[in-house]
Enzyme design. Structure first.
Site, PDB file in Angstrom:
ATOM      1  N   PRO A   1       0.797  -1.007  -0.062  1.00 61.60           N
ATOM      2  CA  PRO A   1       0.128   0.048  -0.203  1.00 61.60           C
ATOM      3  C   PRO A   1       0.850   1.243   0.161  1.00 61.60           C
ATOM      4  CG  PRO A   1      -0.103  -1.149   2.170  1.00 61.60           C
ATOM      5  CD  PRO A   1       1.055  -1.981   1.262  1.00 61.60           C
TER       6      PRO A   1
ATOM      7  N   ASP B   1       6.048   2.265   2.329  1.00 64.10           N
ATOM      8  CA  ASP B   1       4.979   1.020   2.464  1.00 64.10           C
ATOM      9  C   ASP B   1       4.140   1.364   3.903  1.00 64.10           C
ATOM     10  OD1 ASP B   1       3.515  -1.280   3.176  1.00 64.10           O
ATOM     11  OD2 ASP B   1       5.497  -2.647   2.823  1.00 64.10           O
ATOM     12  N   HIS B   2       3.011   1.701   3.459  1.00 63.58           N
ATOM     13  CA  HIS B   2       2.132   2.221   4.696  1.00 63.58           C
ATOM     14  C   HIS B   2       1.889   0.965   5.623  1.00 63.58           C
ATOM     15  CE1 HIS B   2      -0.130   4.750   6.927  1.00 63.58           C
ATOM     16  NE2 HIS B   2      -0.977   5.701   5.890  1.00 63.58           N
ATOM     17  N   ARG B   3       2.283  -0.041   5.316  1.00 63.29           N
ATOM     18  CA  ARG B   3       2.041  -1.168   6.474  1.00 63.29           C
ATOM     19  C   ARG B   3       2.895  -1.067   7.449  1.00 63.29           C
ATOM     20  NH1 ARG B   3       2.633  -6.430   2.838  1.00 63.29           N
ATOM     21  NH2 ARG B   3       4.345  -5.090   2.157  1.00 63.29           N
TER      22      ARG B   3
ATOM     23  N   ILE C   1       5.368   2.208   7.676  1.00 64.79           N
ATOM     24  CA  ILE C   1       5.768   3.224   7.818  1.00 64.79           C
ATOM     25  C   ILE C   1       4.180   4.124   7.917  1.00 64.79           C
ATOM     26  CG2 ILE C   1       6.777   5.516   6.895  1.00 64.79           C
ATOM     27  CD1 ILE C   1       8.778   3.340   7.171  1.00 64.79           C
TER      28      ILE C   1
END
Ligand code: CAO
Length: 545
Positions: free
Chosen positions: A341, A517-519, A521
């Site tokens: 994501p 990577d929003h998982r 950060i």
């Protein structure tokens, strides 16, 4: 017969493979020089009915393998030459084992009889019982399909039932031609080797094969038992890829192909006898799917398919094959884009002073034969920011339950080459001076362009930088280079009017785009990281702190 110890060479041939016209060698299980024991699998053959291991009929050393993968073989074809050591009298006849394994006539009521008399008995019987053959396991397997019904007339080799274990699916072929008089199992039943499957009235005696009598078993009012149809029918399946087989009439080869294509068999209609699914049915299904225009319906992995188009309908076209590197990059990009994501955060750094400093080093750079671009300063600043924000140097592990924090700062640098995109890695960037970095950038970029990078020089990166600064643009969305969790995109620096509180001043502004990577950060992490990076580049004195 002499009892002297001698060495003989014996040829192993393809045994009776259940009427299959030809079967393909899909695996070689042994190599020249191997010590082979009796019944050890030599090769795996696959016909449209089954995959089967062909066992050795003799023990010894394999001196010649007479087949290759992909070759089509029929009964009697030579497979291998085995050097057999031993007393002549003890040397077994190779063919005898073949026939034993492949066709057994078992009497349940009488003691062992000579082969011909047992065969005759089976031929005379009104109905013969067809048992579960040797399925290569003592475990129970499931009857997943009845391929015949009472009253059906079948030919030798026709499929009677399909059995499936967690490792294999296999058809049990008719041991001889005849009429089905009784079916003694139902779909879903668990059966073991030797259990009765059905009764058949023979239309012809199952004579020809040499037969072997089994030791007597407890008497039971049972009809004669027909030759057990097949040995070791094994088609390994991935546990998680086992197709739900209910009502699907397809052999192991077709099931295997379906798994490779990612096709659900239930969606394919069979054109073979009794609706059997053939390889051609599967191929046609896949072809149709590829030619279908993309719709909202999901394709493989739940994605809508992009249809192939004939662009030549609209004008002249030229089709070229893509390089391996281009295709690899494409698949890496797609994998990252689909799995991660992405969020991209933009900012710009005032590099007016940095640029003035860089210009002042021009003579020194020439003396050192180094090209001093903004890149080594960027990497230096990035290394400091990565040191202070270790999450940006991490990777997901344990299916997402853990994070691996790397205690080294190796930075990948995207290089645009005529052959495609390459990402050499600058190791321990935090420990190198700007001059060292400038030299290394030059060296790695040069090697990348000449395709002289070693695999080791492209491995181990924690974070990537991708600079389009010398090309142009005001910003872009770089794709995270998985399993890394962040990438910095650098666009072209430009003089811009910046409000200094009293006036607009001309400042050289460098656009930066941080994708993450929003998982792993969060926006806050990214904001702090980019703000520090901007501060470092805007006042490079902080780089020495
Ligand atoms: N803004 C303005 N000018 C810039 C700049 C920027 N952000 N970055 C570099 N420049 C200038 C340099 O200063 C140099 O000019 P001078 O000689 O006048 O100083 C000139 O552009 C050439 O730079 P360069 O590209 O040769 O060197 P570099 O150190 O900036 O970059 C490398 C090296 C290998 C990263 C670069 O050549 C490259 O391949 N970039 C492409 C990366 C890429 O394709 N990314 C996309 C990946 S996803 O598809």
């Amino acid at each position: 017969m002499s009892k002297e110890s001698i060495v003989t060479k014996q040829q192993v041939t393809v045994p009776d493979i259940g009427g299959a016209e030809g079967a393909e060698v899909i695996e070689l299980l042994v190599a020249v020089g191997d010590e082979i024991s009796v019944d050890q699998g030599l090769i795996v053959l696959e016909s449209d009915k089954a995959s089967m291991e062909i066992p050795s009929t003799v023990a010894g050393v394999l001196v010649e393998l007479l087949v290759t993968e992909g070759q089509e073989l029929a009964e009697g074809a030579p497979l291998a030459v085995i050097e057999v050591a031993g007393e002549t009298a003890a040397v077994p006849e190779p063919q005898a084992v073949d026939s034993e394994t492949l066709a057994e006539v078992i009497t349940e009521s009488a003691p062992a009889e000579s082969a011909p008399s047992v065969a005759a008995k089976a031929a005379d019987a009104v109905s013969s019982r067809v048992p579960v053959p040797d399925i290569g396991t003592d475990e129970a397997v499931e009857v997943i399909e009845l391929s015949v019904k009472v009253g059906d007339t079948v030919a030798e080799g026709d499929s009677l039932v399909v059995l499936e274990s967690d490792k294999a699916s296999m058809e049990v072929p008719a041991p001889f031609g005849g009429e089905i008089t009784e079916i003694q199992v139902s779909e879903g039943d668990s059966v073991k080797q030797g259990d009765a499957l059905l009764l058949m009235k023979t239309s012809a005696a199952p004579q020809q094969d040499p037969v072997v009598a089994e030791p007597p078993k407890p008497a039971e009012a049972a009809p004669a038992i027909a030759p057990a149809p097949k040995p070791q029918v094994v088609a390994p399946l991935e546990a998680d890829a086992v197709e739900s087989s209910g009502g699907i009439y397809a052999g192991p080869a077709v099931r295997k192909l379906a798994r490779e294509f990612g096709v659900t068999l239930a969606e394919v209609s069979g054109s073979g006898p009794r609706g059997r699914l053939l390889k051609e049915d599967l191929q046609k299904y896949v072809q149709d799917r590829l030619n279908k225009p993309a719709t909202a319906t999901a394709g493989g992995a739940g994605l809508p398919l992009v249809p192939e188009m004939d662009f030549s309908k609209f004008g002249e076209v030229d089709i070229t094959q893509r390089s391996k590197l281009d295709k690899l990059t494409a698949s890496n990009m797609q994998r990252s884009w689909l799995n991660v994501p992405h969020v991209t955060q933009n900012d710009s750094a005032d590099i007016t002073e940095l640029e003035a400093f860089r210009a002042s080093l021009k003579v020194e750079a020439e003396r050192r034969s180094v090209k001093l671009t903004p890149m080594p300063f960027l990497i230096k600043a990035l290394a400091v920011a990565l040191r202070d924000h270790p999450k940006f140097c991490s990777s997901l592990a344990d299916g997402g339950d853990a994070l691996v924090y790397k205690k080294y700062i190796h930075i990948g640098m995207a290089v645009d080459t005529p052959a495609g995109l390459m990402v050499p890695v600058i190791r321990d960037a935090d420990k190198k001076s700007v001059w060292d970095l400038a030299e290394e950038i030059l060296e790695l970029a040069g090697k990348a362009k000449e395709r002289k990078l070693s695999p080791a020089q492209m491995q181990g990166g924690c974070f990537t930088i991708s600079s389009l600064g010398n090309i142009g643009g005001t910003g872009f969305t770089p794709i995270v280079n998985t399993p890394e969790v962040g990438i910095l995109g650098v666009s072209r620096a430009d003089i811009q009017p910046v409000w200094d509180g009293q006036d607009f001043a001309p400042r050289k502004m460098l656009p930066l785009s941080l994708s993450y990577d929003h998982r792993v950060i969060n926006g806050g992490d990214a904001g702090r990281f980019l703000t520090q990076l901007v501060a470092l580049l805007s006042d490079i004195r902080h780089l020495i702190m």
